[in-house]
Design a protein around this motif. Structure first.
Motif, PDB file in Angstrom:
ATOM      1  N   ILE A 125     -26.797  -8.778 -34.649  1.00 23.48           N
ATOM      2  CA  ILE A 125     -27.379  -9.585 -35.735  1.00 23.48           C
ATOM      3  C   ILE A 125     -28.815  -9.274 -35.835  1.00 23.48           C
ATOM      4  O   ILE A 125     -29.455  -9.064 -34.966  1.00 23.48           O
ATOM      5  CB  ILE A 125     -26.883 -11.041 -36.160  1.00 23.48           C
ATOM      6  CG1 ILE A 125     -27.770 -11.649 -34.901  1.00 23.48           C
ATOM      7  CG2 ILE A 125     -25.361 -11.231 -36.630  1.00 23.48           C
ATOM      8  CD1 ILE A 125     -27.212 -13.235 -34.939  1.00 23.48           C
ATOM      9  N   THR A 126     -29.642  -9.575 -36.842  1.00 26.21           N
ATOM     10  CA  THR A 126     -31.195  -9.442 -36.814  1.00 26.21           C
ATOM     11  C   THR A 126     -31.630 -10.444 -36.184  1.00 26.21           C
ATOM     12  O   THR A 126     -31.109 -11.435 -36.137  1.00 26.21           O
ATOM     13  CB  THR A 126     -31.630  -9.127 -38.138  1.00 26.21           C
ATOM     14  OG1 THR A 126     -31.597 -10.330 -38.856  1.00 26.21           O
ATOM     15  CG2 THR A 126     -30.948  -8.160 -39.023  1.00 26.21           C
ATOM     16  N   TRP A 127     -33.016 -10.285 -35.666  1.00 25.12           N
ATOM     17  CA  TRP A 127     -33.725 -11.324 -35.030  1.00 25.12           C
ATOM     18  C   TRP A 127     -34.038 -12.242 -35.943  1.00 25.12           C
ATOM     19  O   TRP A 127     -33.974 -13.639 -35.646  1.00 25.12           O
ATOM     20  CB  TRP A 127     -35.004 -10.742 -34.530  1.00 25.12           C
ATOM     21  CG  TRP A 127     -34.911  -9.977 -33.120  1.00 25.12           C
ATOM     22  CD1 TRP A 127     -35.042  -8.659 -33.025  1.00 25.12           C
ATOM     23  CD2 TRP A 127     -34.522 -10.649 -31.867  1.00 25.12           C
ATOM     24  NE1 TRP A 127     -34.551  -8.246 -31.711  1.00 25.12           N
ATOM     25  CE2 TRP A 127     -34.600  -9.381 -30.905  1.00 25.12           C
ATOM     26  CE3 TRP A 127     -34.479 -11.779 -31.337  1.00 25.12           C
ATOM     27  CZ2 TRP A 127     -34.281  -9.750 -29.573  1.00 25.12           C
ATOM     28  CZ3 TRP A 127     -34.132 -11.995 -30.185  1.00 25.12           C
ATOM     29  CH2 TRP A 127     -33.936 -10.950 -29.031  1.00 25.12           C
ATOM     30  N   THR A 128     -34.146 -12.080 -37.446  1.00 26.49           N
ATOM     31  CA  THR A 128     -34.491 -13.123 -38.232  1.00 26.49           C
ATOM     32  C   THR A 128     -33.261 -13.858 -38.255  1.00 26.49           C
ATOM     33  O   THR A 128     -33.368 -15.171 -38.435  1.00 26.49           O
ATOM     34  CB  THR A 128     -34.693 -12.559 -39.808  1.00 26.49           C
ATOM     35  OG1 THR A 128     -36.090 -11.625 -39.480  1.00 26.49           O
ATOM     36  CG2 THR A 128     -35.101 -13.600 -40.553  1.00 26.49           C
ATOM     37  N   GLU A 129     -31.996 -13.233 -38.383  1.00 29.13           N
ATOM     38  CA  GLU A 129     -30.751 -14.216 -38.592  1.00 29.13           C
ATOM     39  C   GLU A 129     -30.409 -15.204 -37.429  1.00 29.13           C
ATOM     40  O   GLU A 129     -30.073 -16.197 -37.511  1.00 29.13           O
ATOM     41  CB  GLU A 129     -29.530 -13.213 -38.752  1.00 29.13           C
ATOM     42  CG  GLU A 129     -29.610 -12.433 -40.037  1.00 29.13           C
ATOM     43  CD  GLU A 129     -28.679 -11.331 -40.131  1.00 29.13           C
ATOM     44  OE1 GLU A 129     -28.284 -11.014 -41.491  1.00 29.13           O
ATOM     45  OE2 GLU A 129     -28.233 -10.732 -39.278  1.00 29.13           O
ATOM     46  N   ALA A 130     -30.917 -14.529 -36.112  1.00 35.38           N
ATOM     47  CA  ALA A 130     -30.712 -15.285 -35.029  1.00 35.38           C
ATOM     48  C   ALA A 130     -31.689 -16.624 -34.937  1.00 35.38           C
ATOM     49  O   ALA A 130     -31.238 -17.464 -34.621  1.00 35.38           O
ATOM     50  CB  ALA A 130     -30.971 -14.548 -33.851  1.00 35.38           C
TER      51      ALA A 130
END
Length: 154
Positions: A55-60
């Motif tokens: 997943i993206t760092w933003t989602e994480a």
């Protein structure tokens, strides 16, 4: 079918967490008992070796922050008391309601989010939410426990 199976699994896990928490109140607390759950859970980050779980760092980051927000309720129910030379976790009447409430919110979010992204990404997000809940909760418990332990030493 997956949502039914994963929901049943989540219910079983919630019951296990509740029973574990009730057992914790009958035995003295130790530093080891506080720090092992997040350490053991951290092995779940190995799922990110598999590309399907990426997943993206933003989602994480967002998932972790949601977990931190949920952890506030768990922190509020974690109180300690001294009995003799030991520190015990105090049972909270609100804990069961908080666990049920967090479970219901998590389930609703999982159904909503799971309908828009893959099963693997959903798994990744909710693992990070769970880790975001347990890490601050256990760190707060460690701080409170050490304060009580220092009271015994005085």
């Amino acid at each position: 079918m997956f949502f039914i199976a994963s929901t049943c699994f989540a219910i079983v896990m919630a019951v296990i967490v509740f029973n574990f928490r009730m057992k914790e109140t009958r035995e003295p607390v130790t530093t080891k008992k506080i720090i092992i759950p997040p350490l053991a859970m951290s092995t779940g980050f190995l799922q990110f070796v598999i590309p399907a779980f990426h997943i993206t760092w933003t989602e994480a980051g967002e998932a972790f922050l949601v977990g931190v927000m949920f952890s506030v309720f768990l922190i509020m129910t974690s109180k300690f008391e001294i009995k003799g030379d030991h520190v015990y976790l105090v049972r909270s009447k609100a804990f069961i309601f908080i666990i049920i409430g967090l479970f219901a919110i998590r389930l609703a979010l999982k159904w909503y989010i799971g309908s828009t992204i893959s099963i693997f990404e959903t798994s990744s997000l909710f693992f990070i939410v769970a880790f975001g809940m347990i890490l601050p909760w256990r760190l707060a418990m460690l701080v409170l426990f050490n304060k009580k332990k220092n009271e015994i030493a005085m």
